[in-house]
Design an enzyme around this catalytic site. Structure first.
Site, PDB file in Angstrom:
ATOM      1  N   TYR A  64      -6.052  10.763   4.453  1.00  0.00           N
ATOM      2  CA  TYR A  64      -4.701  11.051   3.963  1.00  0.00           C
ATOM      3  C   TYR A  64      -4.701  11.965   2.741  1.00  0.00           C
ATOM      4  O   TYR A  64      -5.720  12.577   2.413  1.00  0.00           O
ATOM      5  CB  TYR A  64      -3.951   9.745   3.776  1.00  0.00           C
ATOM      6  CG  TYR A  64      -3.963   8.940   5.062  1.00  0.00           C
ATOM      7  CD1 TYR A  64      -3.382   9.457   6.219  1.00  0.00           C
ATOM      8  CD2 TYR A  64      -4.620   7.716   5.150  1.00  0.00           C
ATOM      9  CE1 TYR A  64      -3.434   8.759   7.416  1.00  0.00           C
ATOM     10  CE2 TYR A  64      -4.670   7.018   6.352  1.00  0.00           C
ATOM     11  CZ  TYR A  64      -4.080   7.547   7.481  1.00  0.00           C
ATOM     12  OH  TYR A  64      -4.141   6.871   8.672  1.00  0.00           O
ATOM     13  N   GLY A 110      -9.012  -7.189   9.180  1.00  0.00           N
ATOM     14  CA  GLY A 110      -7.963  -6.443   9.841  1.00  0.00           C
ATOM     15  C   GLY A 110      -7.604  -7.014  11.199  1.00  0.00           C
ATOM     16  O   GLY A 110      -6.669  -7.799  11.340  1.00  0.00           O
ATOM     17  N   GLN A 157       0.847  -1.190   0.000  1.00  0.00           N
ATOM     18  CA  GLN A 157       0.000   0.000   0.000  1.00  0.00           C
ATOM     19  C   GLN A 157       0.884   1.242   0.000  1.00  0.00           C
ATOM     20  O   GLN A 157       1.678   1.458   0.923  1.00  0.00           O
ATOM     21  CB  GLN A 157      -0.925   0.038   1.217  1.00  0.00           C
ATOM     22  CG  GLN A 157      -1.919   1.203   1.140  1.00  0.00           C
ATOM     23  CD  GLN A 157      -2.761   1.352   2.379  1.00  0.00           C
ATOM     24  OE1 GLN A 157      -2.296   1.880   3.393  1.00  0.00           O
ATOM     25  NE2 GLN A 157      -4.012   0.915   2.302  1.00  0.00           N
TER      26      GLN A 157
END
Length: 383
Positions: A188, A331, A106
């Site tokens: 972000y 996750g 990523q």
């Protein structure tokens, strides 16, 4: 459920991911774990063991990985832009491949969700405009600080950022990754450009939705100069922190819809979509609570859709059967269960989470979670 029913589950079926055959549809989601040295951001042997343990996932997505020094904003996160970082990641990708797994990286730029100590070398965080996003930063083990006002990016800064993503994509390719995912979601850099209250620019990167999305698609084009489209994915969508500058506003949904419609044109390996877990009542996104976001964007995006956040195995199976997605990314379950695929296959119990060790420098709460086989062996020894 009979053994035959278990094996018929979609989660456990192979899946063609671009031009790669995955062993199953179970994805290890990107998880920031703070195990690299702050200054070098070089992946290490402890990280190799961690990823290798989880190689039975159909696909591993690495933790968020910075594309440059300027992109940094989280203590202990790795980079993928220096030769030392390439060598560190190559050890990891080789180990995952030897164990039969697949792994993509990523690519991450935190933009204004940073501060001068994180960016380093006397730099200031960069953002579309000089607006404080008012987010909490992880600046050390157990230490947090608030963001400050960033510096508005010049056109040269924007060009350099595009170059940084292209370079990081090349380093990732040379490190042996199977592909890349551009982190264009949550709070972000790209979301900062997309968010009207954080992007006050009046040039070609501000104002209209098309302009605010321009940087994302220019970066995507740059990454596609390095990788074929079927090895490139994007994480995008309307999920935000619902704090500070990242709150749902009237333009949030149409902006995300524009991004998803355009992503249809690229033939990407996947797009990753997150459930919003915050209370959205009274916001422009209130109809997207829970699975509503999957239903909405499945109608807009025709390619491979990867679903994430707040999903357990039974829920993931249901989502796949409803056709709302093609892959499910887990996750926290992957933090505590290196053999998650096997636990899903036999419908076994999950290890208890240890949130106090999510972040840190040691193996505790990182590589010391037992597999089902190890638990069974201990039980036999105590009989």
């Amino acid at each position: 459920m009979t053994p035959e029913d278990k094996e018929a589950r979609l989660l456990l079926q192979p899946f063609l991911f671009g031009d790669i055959e995955l062993a199953n549809r179970i994805v290890m989601a990107p998880l920031t774990r703070m195990r690299t040295p702050l200054q070098s951001a070089v992946p290490n042997a402890l990280m190799r063991e961690y990823y290798e343990q989880r190689a039975t996932a159909g696909l591993i997505i690495s933790e968020g990985t910075f594309v440059s020094d300027q992109a940094r904003g989280w203590y202990g996160a790795p980079g993928v832009y220096t030769e030392a970082q390439r060598k560190g990641w190559q050890e990891i990708t080789s180990a995952v491949h030897a164990a039969g797994g697949r792994i993509i990286v990523q690519l991450w730029h935190q933009g204004s969700v940073s501060n001068t100590s994180m960016v380093g070398n006397g730099r200031f965080p960069l953002a579309p405009s000089a607006v404080n996003p008012e987010q909490l930063l992880h600046t050390g083990y157990g230490l947090t600080e608030m963001t400050s006002v960033p510096v508005a990016m010049s056109l040269e800064d924007i060009r350099q950022t595009i170059t940084d993503f292209r370079h990081a994509a090349m380093v990732a390719r040379d490190a042996g990754f199977d592909g890349v995912q551009i982190q264009a979601g949550y709070v972000y850099l790209f979301q900062q450009f997309l968010q009207e209250n954080l992007n006050l620019r009046s040039d070609g990167y501000g104002g209209t939705i098309e302009n605010r999305a321009r940087l994302l698609f220019e970066v995507l084009d740059a990454v596609l100069e390095v990788w074929p489209a079927n090895r490139v994915g994007v994480k995008a969508g309307p999920m935000m922190s619902e704090r500070g500058g990242f709150q749902s506003i009237p333009s949030t949904l149409p902006t995300s819809e524009y991004v998803y419609r355009r992503l249809n044109d690229y033939g990407l390996s996947h797009v990753m979509l997150m459930r919003q877990m915050a209370d959205l009542q009274g916001t422009p996104l209130q109809d997207l609570q829970g699975d509503g976001v999957f239903q909405h964007f499945r109608r807009l995006y025709s390619g491979t859709l990867m679903l994430n956040v707040g999903i357990d195995a039974s829920h993931g199976e249901e989502l796949l059967r409803q056709g709302l997605g093609d892959l499910v990314a887990f996750g926290r379950d992957y933090i505590a269960n290196p053999d998650l695929v096997e636990r899903i296959r036999v419908m076994g119990p999950l290890n208890e989470q240890r949130p106090e060790s999510y972040y840190g420098a040691s193996s505790t709460g990182y590589t010391d979670y037992p597999t089902l086989a190890q638990v069974s062996k201990r039980e036999i020894q105590h009989v």
